[in-house]
Scaffold this motif. Structure first.
Motif, PDB file in Angstrom:
ATOM      1  N   ARG A  19       0.836  -1.191   0.000  1.00 21.89           N
ATOM      2  CA  ARG A  19       0.000   0.000   0.000  1.00 21.89           C
ATOM      3  C   ARG A  19       0.872   1.241   0.000  1.00 21.89           C
ATOM      4  N   PRO A  20       0.332   2.360  -0.434  1.00 21.39           N
ATOM      5  CA  PRO A  20       1.091   3.608  -0.291  1.00 21.39           C
ATOM      6  C   PRO A  20       1.423   3.860   1.186  1.00 21.39           C
ATOM      7  N   ALA A  66       1.510   6.417   2.931  1.00 19.81           N
ATOM      8  CA  ALA A  66       0.628   7.347   3.640  1.00 19.81           C
ATOM      9  C   ALA A  66      -0.637   6.669   4.146  1.00 19.81           C
ATOM     10  N   GLU A  67      -0.974   5.482   3.601  1.00 17.25           N
ATOM     11  CA  GLU A  67      -2.176   4.782   4.020  1.00 17.25           C
ATOM     12  C   GLU A  67      -1.931   3.744   5.111  1.00 17.25           C
ATOM     13  N   VAL A  68      -0.678   3.601   5.521  1.00 14.14           N
ATOM     14  CA  VAL A  68      -0.347   2.635   6.571  1.00 14.14           C
ATOM     15  C   VAL A  68      -0.836   3.161   7.918  1.00 14.14           C
ATOM     16  N   ASP A  69      -1.522   2.305   8.674  1.00 13.67           N
ATOM     17  CA  ASP A  69      -2.095   2.695   9.962  1.00 13.67           C
ATOM     18  C   ASP A  69      -0.988   2.866  10.992  1.00 13.67           C
TER      19      ASP A  69
END
Length: 460
Positions: free
Chosen positions: A61-62, A64-67
């Motif tokens: 995933r990008p 910036a989308e990692v939790d």
């Protein structure tokens, strides 16, 4: 015919303790000198020509989308430990704490388990000991007031039993004391050997990552002070801490050596007491002895450990001798840099110590290796040699070069702010030290001669 890139399988022999490989069997390992540890190793597998692509466990995933919520640091309840860890312990992180026997590793981690259990935020804590019985740990918990119903204790040395305790307790924090005493039946070698330590650590790391369980491991050290076991052990874990302390002093220092979640140069200060280990939030006063009368051979400097400025007092004693080879004794300082300061004072400062015995040490058991202490060491030696005390309100910060020049050091403003907080109002600093705080009178000393003139004015 085998492929060109396939390796010919040849029988080999490997030491179960250190992993050293030899072509034929011998009774004693050439590397670690252990007897009876050489066993036949599995034949080498042929190299693969190519690796087939497989389905990933989770899609990429990008970034910036990692939790980030699952990677937030959780406080251990001990401020000094949180400082070294970078704010707390991250879920799924594996921390290795190494130190000499008796320095207080088990006592500190038992207090961590108690604080974790008392908060009740992340579930119970599980303390597994392979070196002591459950009764011995309970006695220590009684002495340090660390008994809590949510603190579970297990005395196991088998990896399978440790994992079984984890399944039954479902802790929010796991402490294993120590990783060298736990063994896996699926790995070769004796407990504490290279193969066993690698297998046990790998299993605990996999457990921590799979369940998001923070794991604290206690590690042994060698006589040189490094972490015992294979070097890969420090690569497997996320954080490596060293717990240091002098047997004759109650002061304990926790230093970060490796940290994937924060700075690796921070230091935490603790004090060993009868009722356990207590954190010392303001340790500068432990390393400086303020006296009403001025004492010759004493100088004060400010060190920076991580982001923390610490005052350190340097003492020197220069006395005549009848011996052809005068003694040089150093405690808490870098002996090579002390020898350099003696040579610089002789060449550029006119302070002769060739026929004198020189003793240099720090106060309070502090270890000082930063070049910023050079000027304080030089002034302490000159003060003792000339019999003139340095004014008690003066601190000295600067690196001394071999040409006698005083070189700039980092964070001078932060050092002087800490010195002013403790009552020092005059500082000797190198040129171009940057913006300095108010309330401290500064004297710029470009070379060692200018610094020694402060002693002359003190005599006058």
């Amino acid at each position: 015919m085998p492929p060109k890139n396939a390796r010919t399988a040849r029988p080999g022999f490997r030491c179960a303790d250190c992993g050293h490989e030899v072509a034929k069997w011998v009774g004693r390992c050439p590397s670690c000198q252990a007897w009876g540890t050489i066993d036949e190793a599995a034949a080498a597998r042929p190299a693969l020509a190519k690796v087939a692509a497989g389905a990933p466990a989770t899609p990429a995933r990008p970034i910036a989308e990692v939790d980030l919520d699952s990677a937030r640091a959780v406080s251990t309840g001990i401020g000094e430990l949180d400082r070294v860890l970078g704010g707390g312990i991250v879920p799924g992180a594996v921390v290795l704490m190494a130190g000499e026997p008796g320095v207080g590793k088990s006592t500190l981690l038992l207090e961590v388990a108690h604080r974790w259990a008392a908060t009740g935020k992340g579930g119970p804590s599980l303390y597994v000991t392979g070196e002591e019985s459950a009764g011995q740990v309970r006695l220590r918990a009684e002495r340090t007031d660390s008994v809590h119903p949510q603190l579970y204790l297990g005395a196991e040395s088998d990896l399978g039993s440790v994992l079984g305790h984890v399944d039954s307790v479902k802790p929010g924090l796991l402490i294993v004391d120590s990783v060298q005493t736990v063994q896996s039946p699926e790995a070769e070698g004796s407990p504490g050997g290279v193969t066993q330590v690698r297998a046990v650590t790998s299993a605990l790391v996999a457990l921590a990552k799979e369940r998001g369980l923070p794991v604290l491991l206690v590690g042994h050290v060698t006589k040189e002070g490094s972490v015992a076991g294979p070097r890969v052990l420090e690569h497997l874990v996320d954080v490596v801490l060293h717990f240091e302390g002098d047997r004759h002093s109650s002061l304990r220092m926790l230093r970060g050596v490796k940290n994937r979640f924060g700075p690796s140069d921070e230091v935490g200060c603790f004090e060993q007491r009868d009722d356990g280990i207590a954190e010392v939030a303001d340790p500068s006063g432990l390393f400086v002895n303020r006296q009403e009368t001025q004492v010759e051979g004493t100088a004060v400097t400010v060190m920076v450990e991580g982001k923390r400025p610490l005052l350190a007092e340097v003492q020197a004693l220069v006395t005549p001798t009848q011996m052809t080879m005068p003694r040089r004794a150093v405690s808490g300082l870098d002996s090579a840099r002390v020898s350099m300061m003696l040579a610089v004072l002789d060449k550029h400062g006119g302070v002769k110590t060739g026929d004198q015995e020189v003793f240099a040490a720090t106060v309070g058991g502090m270890k000082v290796s930063e070049p910023a202490a050079d000027l304080a060491v030089a002034l302490a030696v000159a003060s003792s040699r000339r019999g003139v005390p340095l004014p008690s309100n003066v601190i000295a910060v600067g690196e001394v070069g071999l040409a006698g020049e005083i070189r700039r050091v980092n964070a001078v403003g932060r050092r002087l702010a800490e010195a002013a907080r403790l009552g020092f109002d005059h500082a000797l600093v190198p040129p171009d030290s940057g913006p300095l705080p108010r309330g401290v009178r500064t004297t710029v000393v470009p070379d060692i001669r200018a610094a020694l003139r402060v002693l002359k004015r003190a005599r006058a």
